[in-house]
Design a protein around this motif. Sequence first.
Motif, short mmCIF file in Angstrom:
data_model
loop_
_atom_site.label_atom_id
_atom_site.label_comp_id
_atom_site.label_asym_id
_atom_site.label_seq_id
_atom_site.Cartn_x
_atom_site.Cartn_y
_atom_site.Cartn_z
N GLY A 46 -79.99 -118.88 49.64
CA GLY A 46 -80.35 -117.80 49.38
C GLY A 46 -80.18 -117.05 47.54
O GLY A 46 -80.94 -116.95 46.29
N ALA A 47 -78.69 -116.48 47.32
CA ALA A 47 -77.93 -116.63 46.47
C ALA A 47 -78.33 -117.21 45.58
O ALA A 47 -78.67 -117.05 44.13
CB ALA A 47 -76.11 -116.12 46.95
N ILE A 48 -77.84 -118.26 45.32
CA ILE A 48 -78.23 -119.87 44.19
C ILE A 48 -79.79 -119.07 43.80
O ILE A 48 -80.31 -118.99 43.31
CB ILE A 48 -77.87 -121.06 44.25
CG1 ILE A 48 -76.33 -121.02 45.37
CG2 ILE A 48 -78.10 -121.80 43.90
CD1 ILE A 48 -76.30 -122.30 45.50
N VAL A 49 -81.12 -119.83 44.82
CA VAL A 49 -82.08 -119.72 44.04
C VAL A 49 -82.63 -118.27 43.59
O VAL A 49 -83.36 -118.77 42.27
CB VAL A 49 -82.96 -119.93 45.59
CG1 VAL A 49 -84.28 -119.48 45.56
CG2 VAL A 49 -82.69 -121.21 46.12
N VAL A 50 -82.15 -117.38 44.34
CA VAL A 50 -82.88 -115.97 43.77
C VAL A 50 -81.88 -115.85 42.68
O VAL A 50 -82.84 -115.16 41.73
CB VAL A 50 -82.72 -114.84 44.58
CG1 VAL A 50 -82.99 -113.61 43.65
CG2 VAL A 50 -83.16 -114.49 46.09
N GLY A 51 -81.03 -115.74 42.31
CA GLY A 51 -80.31 -116.02 40.98
C GLY A 51 -80.58 -116.84 40.03
O GLY A 51 -80.82 -116.53 38.92
N LEU A 52 -81.62 -117.92 40.91
CA LEU A 52 -81.93 -118.72 39.50
C LEU A 52 -83.14 -118.17 38.77
O LEU A 52 -83.68 -118.49 37.54
CB LEU A 52 -81.14 -120.26 39.63
CG LEU A 52 -80.68 -121.14 40.17
CD1 LEU A 52 -80.68 -122.43 40.83
CD2 LEU A 52 -80.02 -121.51 38.39
N LEU A 53 -83.95 -117.80 39.79
CA LEU A 53 -84.78 -117.83 39.60
C LEU A 53 -84.88 -116.36 38.71
O LEU A 53 -85.97 -115.79 37.47
CB LEU A 53 -85.38 -116.82 40.65
CG LEU A 53 -86.02 -118.32 41.24
CD1 LEU A 53 -86.95 -117.02 42.66
CD2 LEU A 53 -87.66 -119.03 40.57
N TYR A 101 -86.36 -116.22 34.97
CA TYR A 101 -87.64 -114.69 34.65
C TYR A 101 -87.17 -114.17 33.65
O TYR A 101 -88.07 -112.70 33.88
CB TYR A 101 -88.23 -114.54 36.34
CG TYR A 101 -88.98 -115.49 36.16
CD1 TYR A 101 -89.39 -116.50 37.98
CD2 TYR A 101 -90.85 -116.09 35.92
CE1 TYR A 101 -89.88 -117.92 37.99
CE2 TYR A 101 -90.96 -117.39 36.20
CZ TYR A 101 -90.71 -117.69 37.09
OH TYR A 101 -91.91 -118.49 37.63
N GLN A 102 -86.00 -113.62 33.64
CA GLN A 102 -85.47 -112.67 32.74
C GLN A 102 -85.19 -111.64 33.67
O GLN A 102 -85.53 -110.00 33.16
CB GLN A 102 -85.77 -112.56 31.47
CG GLN A 102 -85.23 -114.07 31.02
CD GLN A 102 -83.94 -113.70 30.04
OE1 GLN A 102 -83.02 -113.40 30.25
NE2 GLN A 102 -83.68 -115.02 30.27
N SER A 103 -85.40 -111.20 35.28
CA SER A 103 -85.37 -109.71 35.47
C SER A 103 -83.96 -109.83 36.39
O SER A 103 -83.96 -110.36 37.43
CB SER A 103 -86.67 -110.52 37.04
OG SER A 103 -86.89 -109.56 37.99
N ALA A 104 -84.31 -108.59 36.22
CA ALA A 104 -83.18 -107.82 36.17
C ALA A 104 -83.14 -107.54 38.06
O ALA A 104 -81.90 -107.98 38.79
CB ALA A 104 -82.91 -106.88 35.50
N ILE A 105 -84.14 -107.11 38.05
CA ILE A 105 -84.11 -106.52 40.00
C ILE A 105 -83.26 -108.18 40.70
O ILE A 105 -83.00 -108.36 41.67
CB ILE A 105 -85.79 -106.72 40.39
CG1 ILE A 105 -86.17 -105.27 39.83
CG2 ILE A 105 -85.46 -106.68 41.53
CD1 ILE A 105 -87.56 -104.99 39.76
N LEU A 106 -84.03 -109.19 40.93
CA LEU A 106 -84.31 -111.11 40.54
C LEU A 106 -82.72 -111.58 40.81
O LEU A 106 -81.93 -111.22 41.47
CB LEU A 106 -84.67 -111.95 40.30
CG LEU A 106 -86.04 -112.45 40.99
CD1 LEU A 106 -87.00 -112.91 40.40
CD2 LEU A 106 -86.30 -111.61 42.60
N LEU A 107 -81.19 -110.55 39.59
CA LEU A 107 -80.64 -110.97 39.58
C LEU A 107 -79.83 -110.10 40.56
O LEU A 107 -78.26 -110.12 40.56
CB LEU A 107 -80.72 -111.15 37.98
CG LEU A 107 -80.38 -111.83 36.97
CD1 LEU A 107 -80.12 -111.67 35.21
CD2 LEU A 107 -79.67 -113.15 37.04
N ALA A 108 -79.54 -109.37 40.57
CA ALA A 108 -79.39 -108.15 41.32
C ALA A 108 -79.24 -108.30 42.53
O ALA A 108 -78.57 -108.55 42.85
CB ALA A 108 -79.57 -106.37 40.94
#
Lengths: 390, 189
Positions: A117-124, A128-135
Amino acid sequence: MGFDRCLAIREESAAFVLGDSDAHTRADVVGHLDACSSCRWEVSSLAAAVDSMSTLAPPVEPSPGFVERVLAAARADLTLTPDDLAPPVWVSTPLAKPRPVAVVARRRRTLAWLTGGAIVVGLLGAAYQSAILLALGGAAGLLAAAYLGLVTWITHSKARHDIVAAFHSTEVRVDSFWSELEPRLLSRSGLDDRRAGPVVAVRNTALVHFVLSYFLGWALTPVVGLIRLFRGDLAGIEQSPRLAQIVAMQRRGRDHSLRLLVAGATTVAVAGGGTGAAMMMSPGLAAASPAVQTYTVRAGDTLGAIAERYGVSVSSLAQLNGLSDPNLILPGDVLQLAGQAVGAPRSTAATPSAPATPSTGSPPSSAPRPPPSPEQTTLPTRTSSWRARP
Amino acid sequence: MASESEDDALLAAMAAGDRNSAAMFVSRHAAAVTGVAYQIVRDRAVAEDVAQEAFLRAWRSAATYDPRRGNARSWLLSISRNAAIDVVRVRQAAPFDPHAMHALLASQAALTSPDDRLVAQADASEVNRALARLPEDQRRALLLATVAGRSAAEVGEIEGIPLGTAKTRIRSALLRIRDALEVEARRGL
């Protein structure tokens, strides 16, 4: 009154249990038994009496091969073959993991979920340059690390508890022999394999393939989880070939053992073959060359092989190092070699012996024997003891 | 008995498709099952075929077997008995041999091998004791109907009695056996 009915039925009950009544009567009895529990008891007790009579029949040995005939007939009987619900999964066989126990499997699944999950969300998030997803990805990664730490701590505290209990004392000085036991206990951690397979030589292309499959396995774990969630289970997964492919890829990836790969890669690196990628895989594992008088055990070593390599005897090694069981050497153990004349090799029957002359050519087996070289590497001690097959 | 729970475990494993358990189960009970079948069909080759069919039927319904209902062994033997009767009812058995009847009666006391005696003793001895208390003609009728798998009409023919009498004898004998066995069971023997 129902009682008359019961009486009439019970008149027929003996014939019924003996299989002696005609179809019409049988139907009557069955219909009544559906409704009447006391008659049901009566009939079942009579049936039990009939069954007990069968014990009087003297045994007759069937002709030889009876059991095999029954099994052969069962093989032909479609209702008796267990159905295989899991789609066939190809795994690079030398690098396959053995099946772990249920607790370990559950912990691995949780860890795979979190990490994947961490990998997938981090990649997304990166895409998408999304701070929320990176967080979110970062948080999942932290959770995974925390889970790993928690499991390790639990296993270690349990192991310490076991030691204390084994010595029947609440005030045992655990620290004094903790350092001796720690390598052994590390191998009992909840996340480890119980048993590792043979060491293999790893080629570069296989390595790349391995890495891809391995990380794909982790990344696909949440995907497969979602599939399972929406479908209920993975039983009929072959119906949709694309989903089946995803599940197969995830299983293939998760079945690869990183530890075995590292072990194999490191052995190859020391042997001097296929070094580039292998060196890449084992950075920081090469230790400074120790004095010739000691040798650090690597995964895959046997006492006999070490003894031959350095021209010492197994018994002297055992004596020098206080080994009661020549099979119980672990990676990370430091063996004293000094105190023996070099050039007097003696192999014992206990350990499997490799060819006498250390040569650059490897025997046609899974473990290439490295020539005696000052460069020693220490593998992480999280591997359990196992022997190279000759 | 320890072997009873083993049988239950083997059956459960068979229901899951385990061939090793099946092989163990079959080899353990092969003689008993064939013996039951032989008493009914009186032909060794046919008895073996019936025994094979019985094991397959048992394997198929291993999943539905409920260990609380009773003995796995007696369940298996009843399957064998029914399979043998199916064969006999279709193919019109040969006339009943009186020597076989004597052998049957004698078999109550003498089982063929000491091992089997030990295994079957807990059950067969109780049944023997209960049978000994029956009047002779009821006992014969019951043995013919259960162990030899004859229908009431056939029992009447063999014994030379009318059908109604045969049915009554069989029924009375079975009821008495049932009562005697239950008393023994309650006594914990």
